[in-house]
Design a protein around this motif. Sequence first.
Motif, mmCIF file in Angstrom:
data_model
loop_
_atom_site.group_PDB
_atom_site.id
_atom_site.type_symbol
_atom_site.label_atom_id
_atom_site.label_comp_id
_atom_site.label_asym_id
_atom_site.label_seq_id
_atom_site.Cartn_x
_atom_site.Cartn_y
_atom_site.Cartn_z
ATOM 1 N N THR A 28 0.289 -1.457 0.351
ATOM 2 C CA THR A 28 0.151 0.083 0.043
ATOM 3 C C THR A 28 0.758 1.345 -0.261
ATOM 4 O OG1 THR A 28 0.012 -0.763 2.545
ATOM 5 C CG2 THR A 28 -2.002 -0.902 0.984
ATOM 6 N N HIS A 29 2.715 1.435 -0.209
ATOM 7 C CA HIS A 29 3.261 2.377 -0.003
ATOM 8 C C HIS A 29 5.166 1.719 0.009
ATOM 9 C CE1 HIS A 29 3.283 2.168 4.947
ATOM 10 N NE2 HIS A 29 3.531 1.090 4.223
ATOM 11 N N THR A 30 5.579 2.998 -0.361
ATOM 12 C CA THR A 30 7.076 1.877 -1.045
ATOM 13 C C THR A 30 7.606 1.627 0.895
ATOM 14 O OG1 THR A 30 7.537 4.054 -1.154
ATOM 15 C CG2 THR A 30 7.295 2.564 -2.654
ATOM 16 N N PHE A 44 15.287 9.869 9.112
ATOM 17 C CA PHE A 44 14.551 10.629 9.329
ATOM 18 C C PHE A 44 13.791 9.717 7.519
ATOM 19 C CE2 PHE A 44 17.559 13.411 6.679
ATOM 20 C CZ PHE A 44 17.149 12.936 4.390
ATOM 21 N N ALA A 45 12.298 9.666 7.319
ATOM 22 C CA ALA A 45 12.420 8.977 6.259
ATOM 23 C C ALA A 45 11.521 9.579 5.609
ATOM 24 C CB ALA A 45 11.214 7.377 6.499
ATOM 25 N N PHE A 46 10.998 9.700 4.048
ATOM 26 C CA PHE A 46 9.765 10.187 3.475
ATOM 27 C C PHE A 46 9.200 9.723 3.116
ATOM 28 C CE2 PHE A 46 13.838 11.785 1.583
ATOM 29 C CZ PHE A 46 13.487 11.554 0.585
ATOM 30 N N GLY A 47 7.719 9.491 2.597
ATOM 31 C CA GLY A 47 7.844 9.200 0.834
ATOM 32 C C GLY A 47 5.988 10.147 0.204
ATOM 33 N N LEU A 84 3.937 15.265 -0.269
ATOM 34 C CA LEU A 84 4.275 14.187 0.717
ATOM 35 C C LEU A 84 4.030 13.938 2.203
ATOM 36 C CD1 LEU A 84 7.338 14.961 2.978
ATOM 37 C CD2 LEU A 84 7.813 15.775 0.491
ATOM 38 N N GLY A 85 4.515 12.665 3.037
ATOM 39 C CA GLY A 85 4.474 12.283 4.303
ATOM 40 C C GLY A 85 6.107 12.067 4.757
ATOM 41 N N SER A 86 6.109 12.477 6.276
ATOM 42 C CA SER A 86 7.533 12.156 6.327
ATOM 43 C C SER A 86 7.670 12.371 7.557
ATOM 44 C CB SER A 86 8.787 13.471 5.855
ATOM 45 O OG SER A 86 7.635 14.727 6.361
ATOM 46 N N GLY A 87 8.595 12.520 8.508
ATOM 47 C CA GLY A 87 9.150 12.332 9.557
ATOM 48 C C GLY A 87 10.390 11.095 10.248
ATOM 49 N N VAL A 128 9.939 -0.997 2.024
ATOM 50 C CA VAL A 128 11.212 -1.191 1.232
ATOM 51 C C VAL A 128 12.236 -0.680 1.956
ATOM 52 C CG1 VAL A 128 12.667 -0.460 -0.594
ATOM 53 C CG2 VAL A 128 10.225 -0.624 -0.669
ATOM 54 N N GLN A 129 11.533 0.635 2.859
ATOM 55 C CA GLN A 129 12.597 1.380 4.595
ATOM 56 C C GLN A 129 13.577 -0.160 5.364
ATOM 57 O OE1 GLN A 129 11.367 3.303 7.062
ATOM 58 N NE2 GLN A 129 9.758 4.575 5.858
ATOM 59 N N ILE A 130 12.104 -1.255 5.402
ATOM 60 C CA ILE A 130 12.570 -2.087 6.080
ATOM 61 C C ILE A 130 13.374 -2.990 5.663
ATOM 62 C CG2 ILE A 130 11.567 -4.277 7.819
ATOM 63 C CD1 ILE A 130 10.704 -1.251 8.900
ATOM 64 N N VAL A 161 7.748 7.601 -4.256
ATOM 65 C CA VAL A 161 9.675 7.078 -4.468
ATOM 66 C C VAL A 161 9.629 7.182 -2.150
ATOM 67 C CG1 VAL A 161 10.114 9.894 -4.233
ATOM 68 C CG2 VAL A 161 11.818 8.040 -5.032
ATOM 69 N N GLU A 162 10.020 6.157 -1.673
ATOM 70 C CA GLU A 162 10.649 6.602 -0.433
ATOM 71 C C GLU A 162 11.802 7.283 -0.329
ATOM 72 O OE1 GLU A 162 8.179 5.568 1.390
ATOM 73 O OE2 GLU A 162 9.009 4.972 3.289
ATOM 74 N N GLY A 163 12.257 7.699 0.966
ATOM 75 C CA GLY A 163 13.153 8.055 1.118
ATOM 76 C C GLY A 163 13.695 7.501 2.692
HETATM 77 N N1 PHE Z 1 3.898 5.347 3.713
HETATM 78 C C1 PHE Z 1 3.367 6.343 4.005
HETATM 79 C C2 PHE Z 1 1.967 6.958 3.336
HETATM 80 O O1 PHE Z 1 1.864 6.286 1.905
HETATM 81 C C3 PHE Z 1 3.786 8.197 3.058
HETATM 82 C C4 PHE Z 1 5.678 8.382 3.927
HETATM 83 C C5 PHE Z 1 6.552 7.397 4.425
HETATM 84 C C6 PHE Z 1 5.328 9.230 6.165
HETATM 85 C C7 PHE Z 1 7.705 7.845 4.787
HETATM 86 C C8 PHE Z 1 5.968 9.440 6.537
HETATM 87 C C9 PHE Z 1 7.511 8.464 6.585
HETATM 88 O O2 PHE Z 1 1.839 7.835 3.347
#
Ligand code: PHE
Length: 342
Positions: free
Chosen positions: A169-171, A305-308, A282-285, A174-176, A210-212
């Motif tokens: 449902t999200h990238t 940090f991570a973001f999507g 984007l979402g992040s934290g 792949v972080q894990i 794109v996940e970061g």
């Molecule tokens: N995985 C979240 C989403 O699909 C986005 C996200 C990624 C938020 C990484 C925070 C950190 O909405």
Amino acid sequence: LREKYLSAVADVTDEAALEEIRLAALGKKGEISLKMRELGKMTPEERQTTGKALNVLKDEIDAALRAKKAALADAALDARLREEWLDVTLPGRPRRQGTIHPVSQVMDEVTAIFADMGFAVAEGPQIEDDWHNFDALNIAPEHPARQEHDTFFMHRDEGDDRPPHVLRTHTSPVQIRAMLEQGAPIRVIAPGRVYRMDMDQTHTPMFHQVEGLAIGRDISMANLKWVLEEFCKAFFEVEGVELRFRASHFPFTEPSAEVDIRCSWEGGSLKIGEGDDWMEILGSGMVHPKVLEAAGIDPNEWQGFAFGIGIDRLAMLKYGIPDLRAFFESDLRWLKHYGFSA
Ligand code: PHE
């Protein structure tokens, strides 16, 4: 005899018939050969004259056969040349050239920009297990986020009680995978397809993120802010991008922020970096300690940090494409209009 064979050779029109004549006249059991054999029974005088005449005749027929054979081969070549003639001066048939889909184009641009900042590309499967997609990301089975994700579940046979696989449902899974494979420190992005049961002007059941992820000993929210600002400047090609970090909540980050970009929609055309509108991109934290733990990384030693980011969103914004659904309808006229030449 001479007349018979020479006119037969003259009349013949194909090589097989010519060969038959040769055999009939000069073959081992051919008429001329048999006559040659009879020479032995003749008187020496007879033998001399008849033998000479037969030899002359034989040579004559032989020559006629050869000439005819060459003529037939010539005619065949001529016929082939006529048949296979082609006009090299005709204009060529146009070959239709495809274009690069805006999503592919944006993926490439995004990957290149993050590569400049030292992020490598990581990958994971689109059919993901429940643990990577949810549990390891601190989304417990009873967590409401599971419902919010509108997950597609893979079929399990009746009586098979294992949790079903899902279309990711999200990238974020792949972080894990990347942390388990590479450990810390780590700096990766993971572009790819994701799936949710959703369909309207700005949602399609399959879309791209794109996940970061950046984990180090003292990576902070300030680093996240800088990286995202640099990314937006490079991607939208404007110096004055303004980002707004809005406090939010994700189970896998703490604190969490959603990021909006300042823009204007004057006259239906979008401008980045000016105006009074904000568009969420984007979402992040900061990666939640439980997530680090699940991925085998000690949260007392490491943080990051991570973001999507929604890739399709970025493509809509940058190239002014109003309806997301058109991205995946495979309409060649649309692709020609919005696509990029290779
Ligand atoms: N995985 C979240 C989403 O699909 C986005 C996200 C990624 C938020 C990484 C925070 C950190 O909405």
